[in-house]
Design a protein around this motif. Structure first.
Motif, PDB file in Angstrom:
ATOM      1  N   ALA A 211      71.442  85.813  13.071  1.00 40.48           N
ATOM      2  CA  ALA A 211      72.861  85.975  12.754  1.00 40.48           C
ATOM      3  C   ALA A 211      73.685  84.783  13.248  1.00 40.48           C
ATOM      4  CB  ALA A 211      73.386  87.269  13.369  1.00 40.48           C
ATOM      5  N   ILE A 212      73.390  84.288  14.461  1.00 37.01           N
ATOM      6  CA  ILE A 212      74.215  83.182  14.977  1.00 37.01           C
ATOM      7  C   ILE A 212      73.802  81.835  14.398  1.00 37.01           C
ATOM      8  CG2 ILE A 212      74.906  84.254  17.160  1.00 37.01           C
ATOM      9  CD1 ILE A 212      72.662  82.497  18.472  1.00 37.01           C
ATOM     10  N   THR A 213      72.684  81.792  13.677  1.00 41.98           N
ATOM     11  CA  THR A 213      72.251  80.514  13.122  1.00 41.98           C
ATOM     12  C   THR A 213      72.430  80.485  11.596  1.00 41.98           C
ATOM     13  OG1 THR A 213      69.993  81.386  13.111  1.00 41.98           O
ATOM     14  CG2 THR A 213      70.604  79.992  14.957  1.00 41.98           C
ATOM     15  N   GLY A 214      73.164  81.475  11.074  1.00 43.44           N
ATOM     16  CA  GLY A 214      73.519  81.455   9.664  1.00 43.44           C
ATOM     17  C   GLY A 214      72.436  81.939   8.707  1.00 43.44           C
ATOM     18  N   VAL A 215      71.389  82.561   9.242  1.00 41.98           N
ATOM     19  CA  VAL A 215      70.331  83.084   8.365  1.00 41.98           C
ATOM     20  C   VAL A 215      70.822  84.367   7.696  1.00 41.98           C
ATOM     21  CG1 VAL A 215      67.946  83.912   8.273  1.00 41.98           C
ATOM     22  CG2 VAL A 215      68.565  82.093   9.873  1.00 41.98           C
ATOM     23  N   PHE A 216      71.568  85.196   8.452  1.00 39.83           N
ATOM     24  CA  PHE A 216      72.118  86.448   7.920  1.00 39.83           C
ATOM     25  C   PHE A 216      73.635  86.418   8.059  1.00 39.83           C
ATOM     26  CE2 PHE A 216      68.243  87.523  10.477  1.00 39.83           C
ATOM     27  CZ  PHE A 216      67.359  87.582   9.412  1.00 39.83           C
ATOM     28  N   THR A 217      74.344  87.060   7.112  1.00 40.42           N
ATOM     29  CA  THR A 217      75.797  87.141   7.239  1.00 40.42           C
ATOM     30  C   THR A 217      76.157  88.274   8.204  1.00 40.42           C
ATOM     31  OG1 THR A 217      76.043  88.737   5.448  1.00 40.42           O
ATOM     32  CG2 THR A 217      76.096  86.397   4.840  1.00 40.42           C
ATOM     33  N   LYS A 218      77.364  88.170   8.750  1.00 41.94           N
ATOM     34  CA  LYS A 218      77.819  89.169   9.714  1.00 41.94           C
ATOM     35  C   LYS A 218      77.862  90.558   9.070  1.00 41.94           C
ATOM     36  CE  LYS A 218      81.560  89.853  13.018  1.00 41.94           C
ATOM     37  NZ  LYS A 218      82.469  89.118  13.911  1.00 41.94           N
ATOM     38  N   GLN A 219      78.352  90.630   7.831  1.00 37.01           N
ATOM     39  CA  GLN A 219      78.456  91.927   7.172  1.00 37.01           C
ATOM     40  C   GLN A 219      77.085  92.553   6.971  1.00 37.01           C
ATOM     41  OE1 GLN A 219      81.650  92.853   7.059  1.00 37.01           O
ATOM     42  NE2 GLN A 219      80.663  94.842   6.859  1.00 37.01           N
ATOM     43  N   HIS A 220      76.120  91.719   6.572  1.00 39.19           N
ATOM     44  CA  HIS A 220      74.746  92.201   6.359  1.00 39.19           C
ATOM     45  C   HIS A 220      74.194  92.801   7.653  1.00 39.19           C
ATOM     46  CE1 HIS A 220      70.596  92.254   4.930  1.00 39.19           C
ATOM     47  NE2 HIS A 220      70.248  91.639   6.050  1.00 39.19           N
TER      48      HIS A 220
ATOM     49  N   GLU B  44      83.280  86.537  18.639  1.00 40.94           N
ATOM     50  CA  GLU B  44      82.558  85.562  17.812  1.00 40.94           C
ATOM     51  C   GLU B  44      82.523  84.187  18.509  1.00 40.94           C
ATOM     52  OE1 GLU B  44      83.547  85.949  13.670  1.00 40.94           O
ATOM     53  OE2 GLU B  44      83.006  83.861  13.264  1.00 40.94           O
ATOM     54  N   THR B  45      83.618  83.883  19.239  1.00 33.56           N
ATOM     55  CA  THR B  45      83.695  82.578  19.908  1.00 33.56           C
ATOM     56  C   THR B  45      82.662  82.434  21.028  1.00 33.56           C
ATOM     57  OG1 THR B  45      85.434  83.552  21.247  1.00 33.56           O
ATOM     58  CG2 THR B  45      86.142  82.115  19.459  1.00 33.56           C
ATOM     59  N   ASN B  46      82.055  83.544  21.421  1.00 34.60           N
ATOM     60  CA  ASN B  46      81.052  83.501  22.496  1.00 34.60           C
ATOM     61  C   ASN B  46      79.658  83.128  22.012  1.00 34.60           C
ATOM     62  OD1 ASN B  46      82.799  84.125  24.508  1.00 34.60           O
ATOM     63  ND2 ASN B  46      82.343  86.326  24.505  1.00 34.60           N
ATOM     64  N   ARG B  47      79.489  82.991  20.690  1.00 30.90           N
ATOM     65  CA  ARG B  47      78.152  82.668  20.173  1.00 30.90           C
ATOM     66  C   ARG B  47      77.632  81.351  20.731  1.00 30.90           C
ATOM     67  NH1 ARG B  47      78.746  83.527  13.643  1.00 30.90           N
ATOM     68  NH2 ARG B  47      79.607  85.632  13.700  1.00 30.90           N
ATOM     69  N   LEU B  48      76.330  81.252  20.801  1.00 33.11           N
ATOM     70  CA  LEU B  48      75.690  79.998  21.184  1.00 33.11           C
ATOM     71  C   LEU B  48      75.899  79.002  20.047  1.00 33.11           C
ATOM     72  CD1 LEU B  48      73.794  78.843  23.403  1.00 33.11           C
ATOM     73  CD2 LEU B  48      71.875  79.575  21.995  1.00 33.11           C
ATOM     74  N   LYS B  49      76.274  77.769  20.401  1.00 36.28           N
ATOM     75  CA  LYS B  49      76.462  76.757  19.354  1.00 36.28           C
ATOM     76  C   LYS B  49      75.332  75.729  19.469  1.00 36.28           C
ATOM     77  CE  LYS B  49      81.240  78.038  19.335  1.00 36.28           C
ATOM     78  NZ  LYS B  49      81.246  78.872  20.580  1.00 36.28           N
TER      79      LYS B  49
ATOM     80  N   MET C 150      62.257  80.324  16.336  1.00 34.45           N
ATOM     81  CA  MET C 150      62.149  79.913  14.936  1.00 34.45           C
ATOM     82  C   MET C 150      63.534  79.627  14.333  1.00 34.45           C
ATOM     83  SD  MET C 150      60.038  82.195  12.313  1.00 34.45           S
ATOM     84  CE  MET C 150      61.064  82.805  11.024  1.00 34.45           C
ATOM     85  N   TYR C 151      64.507  80.485  14.667  1.00 35.17           N
ATOM     86  CA  TYR C 151      65.862  80.288  14.150  1.00 35.17           C
ATOM     87  C   TYR C 151      66.679  79.361  15.053  1.00 35.17           C
ATOM     88  CZ  TYR C 151      64.952  84.124  10.895  1.00 35.17           C
ATOM     89  OH  TYR C 151      64.441  84.921   9.907  1.00 35.17           O
ATOM     90  N   LEU C 152      66.426  79.416  16.359  1.00 32.28           N
ATOM     91  CA  LEU C 152      67.162  78.549  17.289  1.00 32.28           C
ATOM     92  C   LEU C 152      66.928  77.076  16.966  1.00 32.28           C
ATOM     93  CD1 LEU C 152      69.021  79.248  19.661  1.00 32.28           C
ATOM     94  CD2 LEU C 152      67.743  81.188  18.816  1.00 32.28           C
ATOM     95  N   ASN C 153      65.805  76.806  16.320  1.00 31.95           N
ATOM     96  CA  ASN C 153      65.471  75.486  15.820  1.00 31.95           C
ATOM     97  C   ASN C 153      66.629  74.863  15.034  1.00 31.95           C
ATOM     98  OD1 ASN C 153      63.317  73.671  15.797  1.00 31.95           O
ATOM     99  ND2 ASN C 153      62.854  74.138  13.660  1.00 31.95           N
ATOM    100  N   ARG C 154      67.475  75.722  14.456  1.00 33.46           N
ATOM    101  CA  ARG C 154      68.612  75.244  13.665  1.00 33.46           C
ATOM    102  C   ARG C 154      69.771  74.764  14.531  1.00 33.46           C
ATOM    103  NH1 ARG C 154      69.165  78.768   8.440  1.00 33.46           N
ATOM    104  NH2 ARG C 154      66.979  79.006   7.874  1.00 33.46           N
ATOM    105  N   LEU C 155      69.752  75.090  15.828  1.00 29.97           N
ATOM    106  CA  LEU C 155      70.853  74.687  16.722  1.00 29.97           C
ATOM    107  C   LEU C 155      70.498  73.472  17.569  1.00 29.97           C
ATOM    108  CD1 LEU C 155      72.197  78.115  18.087  1.00 29.97           C
ATOM    109  CD2 LEU C 155      72.948  76.842  16.089  1.00 29.97           C
ATOM    110  N   GLY C 156      69.256  73.017  17.475  1.00 31.94           N
ATOM    111  CA  GLY C 156      68.834  71.882  18.286  1.00 31.94           C
ATOM    112  C   GLY C 156      67.326  71.904  18.472  1.00 31.94           C
ATOM    113  N   ARG C 157      66.825  70.935  19.239  1.00 31.30           N
ATOM    114  CA  ARG C 157      65.369  70.858  19.380  1.00 31.30           C
ATOM    115  C   ARG C 157      64.839  72.036  20.193  1.00 31.30           C
ATOM    116  NH1 ARG C 157      64.328  66.314  23.663  1.00 31.30           N
ATOM    117  NH2 ARG C 157      66.090  66.695  25.015  1.00 31.30           N
ATOM    118  N   THR C 158      63.662  72.471  19.810  1.00 33.93           N
ATOM    119  CA  THR C 158      63.111  73.727  20.308  1.00 33.93           C
ATOM    120  C   THR C 158      61.629  73.597  20.611  1.00 33.93           C
ATOM    121  OG1 THR C 158      64.663  74.910  18.905  1.00 33.93           O
ATOM    122  CG2 THR C 158      62.795  76.167  19.664  1.00 33.93           C
ATOM    123  N   VAL C 159      61.171  74.354  21.623  1.00 28.18           N
ATOM    124  CA  VAL C 159      59.732  74.441  21.876  1.00 28.18           C
ATOM    125  C   VAL C 159      59.430  75.795  22.506  1.00 28.18           C
ATOM    126  CG1 VAL C 159      59.618  73.494  24.246  1.00 28.18           C
ATOM    127  CG2 VAL C 159      57.746  73.055  22.644  1.00 28.18           C
TER     128      VAL C 159
END
Ligand code: ZN
Length: 412
Positions: free
Chosen positions: A137-146, A171-176, A356-365
């Motif tokens: 949800a926070i990485t834009g894979v799913f919409t908030k309404q969904h 909403e402003t508390n989401r991880l960016k 897997m989704y956090l990968n969209r916010l920056g480098r991940t391992v």
């Protein structure tokens, strides 16, 4: 880090939703999930971390460091479980991350990046039927309404349940954007244990491709139609399953194929079926190889239909591309193992994870610990504390390398 404190917290958390045979059951946004969240929040407040939760109930504890405006290094996983699940899945990554952050704080080192621990909502997809819902949800894979409208088996909505347990935040508390995201998790498979290696350095998450295969032939009487007069789609289906499986087996690589669903029409004991459908799940960690495997499997299906004089159809159901983790983080993690003489194995994850989704916010391992008997999602789930110690040490040094200045790394 203080392993005894980590163990104490782990055992305390395992009491919440404890099952008779040593597992836990903490479905997302249930009363027990709330209890686990409350306990984690209490620990975070006691440790004087800044805490917050976002509009999907993802929770964060933060250590600002010297430059709070910089991108954070985030550690974390999930606290929810499957029904009759284990104590380690998710919880271990959350608590190891917490212990690493707490010991960084206690050593009063000057952090070059903020450090955070994140707990993501409904990772298992066991209650609200989509896994990794909070991180997606926070990485834009799913919409908030969904996400908000998603219902459990009792028709209870995600948003209503989130409100009920008191974890609907801003909403402003989401991880960016993140500087790095590192998730420690149990392997959930037998590879590390069978090779007696304590640490898995995860290179990525394998991709998957789902299909429905259909063969049609001619329905007829089981008692009056000679075998050589038949166009039996079930025989084609069985031959296709066998031929594809043998081919994949002969590749002797990371390709996996599974035929989990089978359906015959009309499905009667004394009638030759007219139509047979079955599912085909193909997986591989490399995208182009995965696509190639799918193409060959489809060709084998067509060849069988041609040989048997039946008709075939192969429908694509869904495709999830493989995720590659960050090369520099993989190298840092390997160096951290090397420095401490910790044996490691590079491998791919067979299961999906928040990373897997956090990968969209920056480098991940990801870092894996061995699973005893390869078992997970069951009460028998187990990992030895010896292995946990080694994996945590590798992760701790990686976090130190990312968050501290060169001089401080030398000093520690
Ligand atoms: Zn998990």
């Amino acid at each position: 880090m203080n392993v005894e404190r980590l163990k104490r917290r782990f055992n305390k958390m395992a009491e919440i939703g404890a099952t008779e045979r040593g597992g836990v059951q903490r479905l997302a946004l249930s009363d027990l999930d709330k209890e686990a969240r409350d306990l984690w929040m209490k620990w975070a407040r006691e440790a004087n971390f800044n805490v917050r939760f976002d509009d999907f109930g993802n929770m964060y504890a933060r250590l600002n460091g010297r430059f709070p405006e910089k991108r954070p290094i985030v550690l974390g996983s999930h606290l929810d479980s499957v029904p009759q699940g284990g104590r380690f899945d998710g919880t271990l990554g959350v608590l190891v991350g917490f212990e690493i952050m707490e010991s960084l704080k206690e050593r009063e080192l000057e952090l070059q990046h903020p450090v955070e621990v994140a707990v993501f909502s409904n990772e298992e997809g066991a209650r609200f039927p989509t896994p990794m819902l909070g991180s997606g949800a926070i990485t834009g894979v799913f919409t908030k309404q969904h996400v908000y409208d998603m219902k459990d088996n009792n028709e209870l909505r995600f948003e209503d349940e989130l409100k009920r347990i008191g974890y609907q935040g801003e909403e402003t508390n989401r991880l960016k954007q993140v500087e790095a995201f590192i998730e420690l998790h149990i392997e959930q498979g037998p590879v590390l244990e069978s090779r007696t290696i304590p640490v898995g350095v995860v290179k990525g998450i394998q991709g998957l491709s789902w299909h429905q295969v259909q063969f049609s032939g001619e329905s007829d009487h089981a008692g009056t139609t000679p075998l050589d007069h038949r166009k039996d789609p079930l025989l084609s289906a069985v031959r296709a399953v066998y031929r594809i499986n043998s081919w994949v087996n002969s590749l002797n690589d990371e390709t996996l194929v599974t035929f989990g669903k089978f359906h015959t029409m009309p499905g009667t004991i004394n009638v030759i079926p007219s139509e047979v459908t079955f599912s085909m799940d193909i997986r591989h960690p490399d995208r182009s190889t995965l696509l190639n495997r799918v193409e060959v499997a489809k060709r084998l299906v067509r060849e069988i239909a041609l040989e048997d004089d039946t008709l075939s159809l192969c429908e694509d159901l869904s495709f999830m591309p493989p995720v590659d983790f960050d090369h520099s983080l993989i190298e840092t993690l390997k160096e951290s193992c090397g420095h401490q003489g910790i044996e490691y194995l590079e491998l791919f994850s067979g299961a999906g994870h928040d990373a897997m989704y956090l990968n969209r916010l920056g480098r991940t391992v990801m870092v894996f610990t061995p699973s005893t008997g390869g078992k997970s999602h069951c009460e028998e789930e187990e990992t030895s504390w010896e292995d946990i110690k080694l994996a945590s040490a590798a992760m701790e040094q990686t976090v130190a390398k990312l968050s501290l200045s060169r001089q401080e790394i030398i000093d520690t």
